[in-house]
Scaffold this active site. Structure first.
Site, PDB file in Angstrom:
ATOM      1  N   LYS A 111       0.659  -1.162   0.065  1.00 20.52           N
ATOM      2  CA  LYS A 111      -0.211   0.145   0.062  1.00 20.52           C
ATOM      3  C   LYS A 111       1.052   1.337  -0.131  1.00 20.52           C
ATOM      4  CE  LYS A 111      -3.071  -2.294   3.216  1.00 20.52           C
ATOM      5  NZ  LYS A 111      -3.540  -2.357   4.550  1.00 20.52           N
ATOM      6  N   GLY A 112       2.073   1.026   0.236  1.00 18.63           N
ATOM      7  CA  GLY A 112       3.010   2.242   0.503  1.00 18.63           C
ATOM      8  C   GLY A 112       3.269   3.278  -0.377  1.00 18.63           C
TER       9      GLY A 112
ATOM     10  N   GLU B 119       7.841   2.372  -6.300  1.00 14.55           N
ATOM     11  CA  GLU B 119       7.874   1.885  -4.945  1.00 14.55           C
ATOM     12  C   GLU B 119       7.746   2.977  -4.036  1.00 14.55           C
ATOM     13  OE1 GLU B 119       7.610  -0.438  -2.849  1.00 14.55           O
ATOM     14  OE2 GLU B 119       8.731  -2.331  -3.481  1.00 14.55           O
ATOM     15  N   ASP B 120       7.737   2.686  -2.624  1.00 13.40           N
ATOM     16  CA  ASP B 120       7.751   3.789  -1.611  1.00 13.40           C
ATOM     17  C   ASP B 120       9.227   3.775  -1.328  1.00 13.40           C
ATOM     18  OD1 ASP B 120       7.583   1.076  -0.507  1.00 13.40           O
ATOM     19  OD2 ASP B 120       6.117   1.702   1.284  1.00 13.40           O
TER      20      ASP B 120
ATOM     21  N   ASP C  62      14.689  -0.830   0.465  1.00  6.78           N
ATOM     22  CA  ASP C  62      15.725  -1.194   1.739  1.00  6.78           C
ATOM     23  C   ASP C  62      16.407  -2.405   1.512  1.00  6.78           C
ATOM     24  OD1 ASP C  62      16.338  -1.364   4.633  1.00  6.78           O
ATOM     25  OD2 ASP C  62      14.162  -1.678   5.210  1.00  6.78           O
TER      26      ASP C  62
ATOM     27  N   LYS D 103      17.143   3.259   0.585  1.00  6.12           N
ATOM     28  CA  LYS D 103      18.282   3.233   1.825  1.00  6.12           C
ATOM     29  C   LYS D 103      19.347   2.539   1.262  1.00  6.12           C
ATOM     30  CE  LYS D 103      14.843   2.538   5.389  1.00  6.12           C
ATOM     31  NZ  LYS D 103      14.594   1.752   6.621  1.00  6.12           N
TER      32      LYS D 103
ATOM     33  N   PHE E 283      14.497   3.690  10.438  1.00  6.34           N
ATOM     34  CA  PHE E 283      12.929   3.333  10.030  1.00  6.34           C
ATOM     35  C   PHE E 283      11.989   4.826   9.782  1.00  6.34           C
ATOM     36  CE2 PHE E 283       8.669   1.764  10.337  1.00  6.34           C
ATOM     37  CZ  PHE E 283       8.394   0.641   9.403  1.00  6.34           C
TER      38      PHE E 283
ATOM     39  N   ASP F 114       4.210   3.358   6.827  1.00  6.39           N
ATOM     40  CA  ASP F 114       3.559   2.978   7.967  1.00  6.39           C
ATOM     41  C   ASP F 114       4.480   2.182   9.063  1.00  6.39           C
ATOM     42  OD1 ASP F 114       3.457   0.450   6.249  1.00  6.39           O
ATOM     43  OD2 ASP F 114       2.162  -0.250   7.948  1.00  6.39           O
TER      44      ASP F 114
ATOM     45  N   ARG G 199       0.373   6.308   7.854  1.00  6.96           N
ATOM     46  CA  ARG G 199       0.523   6.458   6.493  1.00  6.96           C
ATOM     47  C   ARG G 199       0.107   7.841   6.079  1.00  6.96           C
ATOM     48  NH1 ARG G 199       1.287   1.671   3.921  1.00  6.96           N
ATOM     49  NH2 ARG G 199       0.388  -0.222   4.813  1.00  6.96           N
TER      50      ARG G 199
HETATM   51  P1  IMP Z   1      12.637  -4.433   1.158  1.00  8.14           P
HETATM   52  O1  IMP Z   1      12.189  -5.606   0.728  1.00  8.14           O
HETATM   53  O2  IMP Z   1      13.530  -4.749   2.506  1.00  8.14           O
HETATM   54  O3  IMP Z   1      13.601  -3.488   0.386  1.00  8.14           O
HETATM   55  O4  IMP Z   1      11.722  -3.479   1.944  1.00  8.14           O
HETATM   56  C1  IMP Z   1      10.556  -3.131   0.798  1.00  8.14           C
HETATM   57  C2  IMP Z   1       9.273  -2.779   1.579  1.00  8.14           C
HETATM   58  O5  IMP Z   1       9.477  -2.803   3.128  1.00  8.14           O
HETATM   59  C3  IMP Z   1       8.927  -1.255   1.182  1.00  8.14           C
HETATM   60  O6  IMP Z   1       8.212  -1.385   0.137  1.00  8.14           O
HETATM   61  C4  IMP Z   1       8.203  -0.915   2.551  1.00  8.14           C
HETATM   62  O7  IMP Z   1       7.012  -1.217   2.421  1.00  8.14           O
HETATM   63  C5  IMP Z   1       8.970  -1.656   3.747  1.00  8.14           C
HETATM   64  N1  IMP Z   1       9.757  -0.942   4.117  1.00  8.14           N
HETATM   65  C6  IMP Z   1      11.176  -0.726   4.361  1.00  8.14           C
HETATM   66  N2  IMP Z   1      11.853   0.221   4.972  1.00  8.14           N
HETATM   67  C7  IMP Z   1      10.869   0.806   5.663  1.00  8.14           C
HETATM   68  C8  IMP Z   1      10.653   1.949   6.344  1.00  8.14           C
HETATM   69  O8  IMP Z   1      11.614   2.517   6.868  1.00  8.14           O
HETATM   70  N3  IMP Z   1       9.494   2.344   6.820  1.00  8.14           N
HETATM   71  C9  IMP Z   1       8.437   1.701   6.438  1.00  8.14           C
HETATM   72  N4  IMP Z   1       8.326   0.931   5.576  1.00  8.14           N
HETATM   73  C10 IMP Z   1       9.486   0.394   5.250  1.00  8.14           C
END
Ligand code: IMP
Length: 183
Positions: free
Chosen positions: A52-53, A107-108, A111, A139, A160, A167, A173
Site C-alpha cells: 500500500k506504501g 515503490e515507496d 531497503d 536506503k 525506519f 507505515d 501513512r
Molecule cells: P525491502 O524488501 O527490504 O527493500 O523493503 C521493501 C518494503 O518494506 C517497502 O516497500 C516498505 O513497504 C517496507 N519498508 C522498508 N523500509 C521501511 C521503512 O523505513 N518504513 C516503512 N516501511 C519500510
C-alpha cells in the site's frame, strides 16, 4: 519546516524528526514527473503501484507526468512491524498483461532490495518491452541484494521512516511528510 506554499507543518507528537518535508516531497515529485515525461515521450508506460506504501507517491507522480500513461497495482508482503522477515509473498497480481509494454514499478522505499528483486524477477518473465523502477526513497546502506532504481526521490540513512504512505503497523501513512519515529 515550511511548506512550498508557506504554511508551517504540524508535526505528529510521535515523530522525532521530519526527514523530508511536504514541500520537499512535492517539489521532487514534480522533477521526477518531468524527467519521466521526457524519457518516455511517445510511449505509453504502465506505472505499477506497489500497495500500500506507494499510493500517495503514485497519485502525485502520475499527475506530474504530462504524457499518456496507465496504472495497475500489485501487493507484496515481507514486513511485520518495523522488521523485514526476508520472505516475500505476492498478495495481489496485475489485472492487465504487460507483454510488450514499457513498465515502471513505483515503490515507496527500497531497503534490503528483496521485494524489488522478487518483483523484477516475476515481471521480467512476462516480457515487458522495458522495465524500470521509480522509488520515492532509497536506503542504499541496507541492501541484502543488489538492485538499483533508475529514478529515486531521496536517498536516506538507515532509519525506519513513516509518512506519505509509509507505515508502522498500518499507522502514520497519512502524515504528509517523511519522519523518523521516537523510540
Ligand atoms: P525491502 O524488501 O527490504 O527493500 O523493503 C521493501 C518494503 O518494506 C517497502 O516497500 C516498505 O513497504 C517496507 N519498508 C522498508 N523500509 C521501511 C521503512 O523505513 N518504513 C516503512 N516501511 C519500510
Amino acid at each position: 519546516m515550511p511548506l512550498v506554499h508557506g504554511t508551517p507543518e504540524k508535526v505528529n507528537t510521535d515523530i522525532k524528526k521530519v526527514l523530508v518535508s511536504e514541500g520537499q516531497i512535492l517539489a521532487r515529485v514534480k522533477e521526477l514527473g518531468n524527467q519521466i515525461s521526457k524519457d518516455y515521450a511517445g510511449k505509453n508506460p504502465v506505472l505499477i503501484g506497489i500497495l500500500k506504501g506507494s499510493v500517495f507517491f503514485l497519485s502525485d507522480l502520475m499527475r506530474a507526468i504530462s504524457i499518456d500513461c496507465c496504472v495497475d497495482f500489485m501487493s507484496l508482503a515481507s514486513y511485520s512491524g518495523d522488521k523485514s522477515n526476508g520472505i516475500v509473498r505476492l498478495l495481489l497480481d496485475l489485472r492487465e498483461s504487460i507483454e510488450g509494454r514499457d513498465v515502471l514499478i513505483v515503490e515507496d522505499i527500497v531497503d534490503t532490495g528483496l521485494t524489488l528483486s522478487y518483483l523484477e524477477n516475476i515481471l521480467k518473465t512476462r516480457n515487458p518491452r522495458s522495465l524500470e523502477v521509480c522509488s520515492l526513497l532509497d536506503k542504499p546502506d541496507c541492501r541484502k541484494i543488489s538492485v538499483q532504481a533508475k529514478y529515486v526521490g531521496f536517498s536516506i540513512p538507515n532509519e525506519f521512516v513513516v509518512g506519505y504512505g509509509l507505515d508502522l503497523n498500518e499507522k502514520y501513512r497519512n502524515l504528509p511528510y517523511i519522519g523518523v519515529l521516537k523510540k
